[in-house]
Design an enzyme around this catalytic site. Sequence first.
Site, PDB file in Angstrom:
ATOM      1  N   ARG A  15     -11.729   5.729   1.909  1.00 44.68           N
ATOM      2  CA  ARG A  15     -11.502   6.925   1.910  1.00 44.68           C
ATOM      3  C   ARG A  15     -10.637   7.558   0.575  1.00 44.68           C
ATOM      4  O   ARG A  15     -10.540   8.713   0.575  1.00 44.68           O
ATOM      5  CB  ARG A  15     -10.509   7.333   3.434  1.00 44.68           C
ATOM      6  CG  ARG A  15     -11.614   7.419   4.453  1.00 44.68           C
ATOM      7  CD  ARG A  15     -10.554   7.200   5.658  1.00 44.68           C
ATOM      8  NE  ARG A  15      -9.712   5.834   5.859  1.00 44.68           N
ATOM      9  CZ  ARG A  15      -9.248   5.522   7.069  1.00 44.68           C
ATOM     10  NH1 ARG A  15      -8.979   6.232   7.871  1.00 44.68           N
ATOM     11  NH2 ARG A  15      -8.884   4.309   7.201  1.00 44.68           N
ATOM     12  N   LYS A  22      -6.238   0.118  -2.057  1.00 49.81           N
ATOM     13  CA  LYS A  22      -5.227   1.218  -1.659  1.00 49.81           C
ATOM     14  C   LYS A  22      -3.741   0.831  -1.896  1.00 49.81           C
ATOM     15  O   LYS A  22      -2.927   1.722  -2.382  1.00 49.81           O
ATOM     16  CB  LYS A  22      -5.408   1.374   0.044  1.00 49.81           C
ATOM     17  CG  LYS A  22      -4.517   2.379   0.473  1.00 49.81           C
ATOM     18  CD  LYS A  22      -4.998   3.194   1.647  1.00 49.81           C
ATOM     19  CE  LYS A  22      -5.617   2.182   2.925  1.00 49.81           C
ATOM     20  NZ  LYS A  22      -5.786   3.035   4.198  1.00 49.81           N
ATOM     21  N   GLN A  74      -7.459 -12.843   3.832  1.00 52.99           N
ATOM     22  CA  GLN A  74      -8.466 -12.342   4.410  1.00 52.99           C
ATOM     23  C   GLN A  74      -9.618 -11.809   3.452  1.00 52.99           C
ATOM     24  O   GLN A  74      -9.862 -10.743   3.186  1.00 52.99           O
ATOM     25  CB  GLN A  74      -8.091 -11.102   5.303  1.00 52.99           C
ATOM     26  CG  GLN A  74      -8.974 -10.591   6.496  1.00 52.99           C
ATOM     27  CD  GLN A  74      -8.493  -8.969   6.990  1.00 52.99           C
ATOM     28  OE1 GLN A  74      -8.043  -8.306   6.203  1.00 52.99           O
ATOM     29  NE2 GLN A  74      -9.223  -8.803   7.892  1.00 52.99           N
ATOM     30  N   GLY A  79     -11.600  -5.773  10.050  1.00 52.15           N
ATOM     31  CA  GLY A  79     -10.459  -4.856  10.762  1.00 52.15           C
ATOM     32  C   GLY A  79      -9.158  -5.462  11.009  1.00 52.15           C
ATOM     33  O   GLY A  79      -8.870  -6.607  10.477  1.00 52.15           O
ATOM     34  N   GLY A 102       0.452  -1.987   5.299  1.00 54.96           N
ATOM     35  CA  GLY A 102       0.577  -1.563   3.956  1.00 54.96           C
ATOM     36  C   GLY A 102       0.408  -0.340   3.558  1.00 54.96           C
ATOM     37  O   GLY A 102       0.814   0.137   2.331  1.00 54.96           O
ATOM     38  N   GLU A 157      -9.007   5.153  19.440  1.00 55.83           N
ATOM     39  CA  GLU A 157      -9.054   5.614  17.945  1.00 55.83           C
ATOM     40  C   GLU A 157      -9.851   7.085  18.162  1.00 55.83           C
ATOM     41  O   GLU A 157     -10.181   7.460  18.976  1.00 55.83           O
ATOM     42  CB  GLU A 157      -9.876   4.760  17.291  1.00 55.83           C
ATOM     43  CG  GLU A 157      -9.477   3.331  16.728  1.00 55.83           C
ATOM     44  CD  GLU A 157      -8.118   3.420  16.117  1.00 55.83           C
ATOM     45  OE1 GLU A 157      -8.240   3.736  15.132  1.00 55.83           O
ATOM     46  OE2 GLU A 157      -6.934   3.152  16.843  1.00 55.83           O
ATOM     47  N   ASN A 172      -0.317   6.559  17.485  1.00 61.84           N
ATOM     48  CA  ASN A 172      -0.274   5.003  17.033  1.00 61.84           C
ATOM     49  C   ASN A 172       0.086   4.995  15.512  1.00 61.84           C
ATOM     50  O   ASN A 172      -0.678   5.327  14.702  1.00 61.84           O
ATOM     51  CB  ASN A 172      -1.128   3.904  17.372  1.00 61.84           C
ATOM     52  CG  ASN A 172      -1.309   2.686  16.682  1.00 61.84           C
ATOM     53  OD1 ASN A 172      -0.130   2.053  16.673  1.00 61.84           O
ATOM     54  ND2 ASN A 172      -2.471   2.104  16.426  1.00 61.84           N
ATOM     55  N   LYS A 354      11.477   4.863 -33.424  1.00 58.17           N
ATOM     56  CA  LYS A 354      10.786   3.732 -32.752  1.00 58.17           C
ATOM     57  C   LYS A 354      11.612   2.467 -33.384  1.00 58.17           C
ATOM     58  O   LYS A 354      11.803   2.455 -34.691  1.00 58.17           O
ATOM     59  CB  LYS A 354       9.504   3.447 -33.415  1.00 58.17           C
ATOM     60  CG  LYS A 354       8.883   2.196 -32.846  1.00 58.17           C
ATOM     61  CD  LYS A 354       8.339   1.937 -31.281  1.00 58.17           C
ATOM     62  CE  LYS A 354       8.478   0.580 -30.942  1.00 58.17           C
ATOM     63  NZ  LYS A 354       7.377  -0.121 -31.421  1.00 58.17           N
ATOM     64  N   SER A 408      14.965  16.162 -48.198  1.00 61.15           N
ATOM     65  CA  SER A 408      13.846  16.421 -47.522  1.00 61.15           C
ATOM     66  C   SER A 408      12.703  15.849 -48.332  1.00 61.15           C
ATOM     67  O   SER A 408      12.576  15.604 -49.434  1.00 61.15           O
ATOM     68  CB  SER A 408      13.613  18.044 -47.597  1.00 61.15           C
ATOM     69  OG  SER A 408      14.737  18.287 -46.619  1.00 61.15           O
TER      70      SER A 408
HETATM   71  C1  UD1 Z   1      -5.001   2.357  11.850  1.00 58.07           C
HETATM   72  C2  UD1 Z   1      -4.865   2.326  13.581  1.00 58.07           C
HETATM   73  C3  UD1 Z   1      -4.801   3.727  14.288  1.00 58.07           C
HETATM   74  C4  UD1 Z   1      -3.547   3.925  13.576  1.00 58.07           C
HETATM   75  C5  UD1 Z   1      -3.267   4.249  11.925  1.00 58.07           C
HETATM   76  C6  UD1 Z   1      -1.937   4.397  11.569  1.00 58.07           C
HETATM   77  C7  UD1 Z   1      -6.633   0.238  13.887  1.00 58.07           C
HETATM   78  C8  UD1 Z   1      -7.934   0.017  14.358  1.00 58.07           C
HETATM   79  N1  UD1 Z   1      -6.335   1.769  13.812  1.00 58.07           N
HETATM   80  O1  UD1 Z   1      -5.969   3.198  11.506  1.00 58.07           O
HETATM   81  O2  UD1 Z   1      -4.848   3.385  15.584  1.00 58.07           O
HETATM   82  O3  UD1 Z   1      -3.260   5.617  14.149  1.00 58.07           O
HETATM   83  O4  UD1 Z   1      -3.847   2.856  11.609  1.00 58.07           O
HETATM   84  O5  UD1 Z   1      -1.879   4.545  10.312  1.00 58.07           O
HETATM   85  O6  UD1 Z   1      -5.939  -0.373  13.614  1.00 58.07           O
HETATM   86  N2  UD1 Z   1      -6.549  -3.688   6.897  1.00 58.07           N
HETATM   87  C9  UD1 Z   1      -6.588  -5.234   6.618  1.00 58.07           C
HETATM   88  N3  UD1 Z   1      -7.663  -5.690   6.861  1.00 58.07           N
HETATM   89  C10 UD1 Z   1      -8.639  -5.142   7.429  1.00 58.07           C
HETATM   90  C11 UD1 Z   1      -8.588  -3.702   7.692  1.00 58.07           C
HETATM   91  C12 UD1 Z   1      -7.607  -3.255   7.676  1.00 58.07           C
HETATM   92  O7  UD1 Z   1      -5.601  -5.507   6.090  1.00 58.07           O
HETATM   93  O8  UD1 Z   1      -9.830  -5.876   7.687  1.00 58.07           O
HETATM   94  C13 UD1 Z   1      -5.074  -2.943   6.470  1.00 58.07           C
HETATM   95  C14 UD1 Z   1      -5.277  -2.009   5.650  1.00 58.07           C
HETATM   96  O9  UD1 Z   1      -5.147  -2.386   4.064  1.00 58.07           O
HETATM   97  C15 UD1 Z   1      -4.271  -1.100   5.778  1.00 58.07           C
HETATM   98  C16 UD1 Z   1      -3.810  -1.281   7.252  1.00 58.07           C
HETATM   99  O10 UD1 Z   1      -4.427  -2.485   7.592  1.00 58.07           O
HETATM  100  O11 UD1 Z   1      -3.002  -1.278   5.185  1.00 58.07           O
HETATM  101  C17 UD1 Z   1      -4.434  -0.360   8.318  1.00 58.07           C
HETATM  102  O12 UD1 Z   1      -5.943  -0.241   7.952  1.00 58.07           O
HETATM  103  P1  UD1 Z   1      -6.592   1.297   8.137  1.00 58.07           P
HETATM  104  O13 UD1 Z   1      -8.095   1.019   7.838  1.00 58.07           O
HETATM  105  O14 UD1 Z   1      -5.987   2.316   7.068  1.00 58.07           O
HETATM  106  O15 UD1 Z   1      -6.420   1.810   9.431  1.00 58.07           O
HETATM  107  P2  UD1 Z   1      -6.550   3.449   9.731  1.00 58.07           P
HETATM  108  O16 UD1 Z   1      -7.954   3.549   9.967  1.00 58.07           O
HETATM  109  O17 UD1 Z   1      -5.423   4.014   9.363  1.00 58.07           O
HETATM  110 CA    CA Z   2      -4.355   3.744   7.331  1.00 59.32          CA
END
Ligand code: UD1
Ligand code: CA
Length: 461
Positions: A15, A22, A74, A79, A102, A157, A172, A354, A408
């Site tokens: 996004r 990110k 990973q 997810g 993160g 979600e 959440n 400098k 100068s």
């Molecule tokens: C997630 C939560 C949502 C919550 C929100 C809060 C889920 C499914 N949803 O959504 O309920 O309200 O955070 O901010 O968890 N990441 C990984 N590996 C992956 C996918 C994501 O390390 O395979 C990390 C991302 O880098 C990020 C964090 O997990 O730092 C959250 O992922 P993101 O995709 O931003 O989740 P949200 O859609 O914000």
């Molecule tokens: Ca997020």
Amino acid sequence: MRLAIVIMAAGKGTRLKSKRAKVLHEIGGKPLLKHVIAAAAQVVPPQDIFAVVGHQAEQVEAAVRDIGVQFVHQTEQLGTGHAIQCAEPATRGYDNVIVLSGDVPLLKAETILALRDFHFAEQAAMTILTAAPENPTGYGRVLRKKPDSAEVTAIVEQKALTPEQAQVREINSGIYAFQRGPLYEHIGELQRNNAQGELYLTDMASLLGKAGAKVVAIEAANAVEVLGANTIAEMMDLDRELRLEAARKLMAQGVTIFRPETVVIDANVEVGADTVIEPFVQLLGTTKIGEDCRVRSYSVIENSTLANKILVRQGCVINDSQIGEGALIGPYAHIRPESEIGDRAHIGNFVETKKIKLGAGSKANHLTYLGDAEIGSGVNVGAGVITCNYDGVNKHKTIIGDGVFVGSDSTLVAPISIGDGSYIAAGSCITENVPAEALALGRARQITKEGWVKERKARKS
Ligand code: UD1
Ligand code: CA
């Protein structure tokens, strides 16, 4: 009871529409992930912190390696649930696992501790940190068994919300505490039957609940702390929060900041009492500014140390340098790295320095370049003076003694040394060393032809 903290930081951040991962994007002058690690490191030692990395893993690891945390890979981002599955081997031997995101960078250590304490007190299998921000759109919603119950039935979600569930304002935060046993006993049951086709860690709430384990929620005291950063605009909202926090902290210590919403101050910047910061100033990195200074508008000061009673006029750029007490800088001065400007020295408009030492009370007030130079005290550098420090291959040094007067528009061709108290005539090109107390002239003699204009006109007619 051994506690690990796992930080999910493998995602791409689709996004953001950015080439950069990110968690490498910066707010408050440092990458998102660094903020999260800094909070985690106040709760457990760095060797108990596990950052799950994937997208641009190498760069992400390099950005935070100095803190000494562990990394979990990973390689495919399937997810948030999958991210935590990947952390299974690394977290063996721990009894509880706190999961942070993160991309939730304003979280404070006290809030992690509150989550941990509630999780232990409730003896829950899963404890969810929640909040009720003004606008819950985009976040997962937390469904409690009853409005006043700590127990949770599910996290839903945004995309899966029924109209009724969409009324729920409790979100959440993406931050959880788990008992490690039940977490990994059931995490294999996660399904990809959702809008993203991913393994959602959020589904652990209903999974564990159905398995008879206790799932509870605790609301964060301050909703701002758990705001996530999925878009650049959201990230800049968080950046503004951090900058304002830094400005407020300095104001509480006696610093005057006009229009604090316009200044950009990094978290580690120090400023002494009775210093005044005007609108649209940036103070970055490890900058330290003393007391009774004034920094006028549009100046950008980075990794530099300024003593007391310094006036930095409008539009100066100061990098990796030191400025002595009572100095006057600018307007529009460019103080480049390794410049040491002495006490009460003046650096005026359109002067660039400098890697120089400029002695106490010395002045270079107009249109000058001083590079690779050691300049004594009480020196007057006239308008337009240039140290010719570069021969196209190497840099050479200019040494100017105390009390020298450089006229100068002189050019000083380095390597060159000019002795104490000597005078350089205006417009000189100085290529040979000048001894102390001497006058050096290095310019063509002027020829004046009287009556020349009249003669020329006569020739033409
Ligand atoms: C997630 C939560 C949502 C919550 C929100 C809060 C889920 C499914 N949803 O959504 O309920 O309200 O955070 O901010 O968890 N990441 C990984 N590996 C992956 C996918 C994501 O390390 O395979 C990390 C991302 O880098 C990020 C964090 O997990 O730092 C959250 O992922 P993101 O995709 O931003 O989740 P949200 O859609 O914000
Ligand atoms: Ca997020």
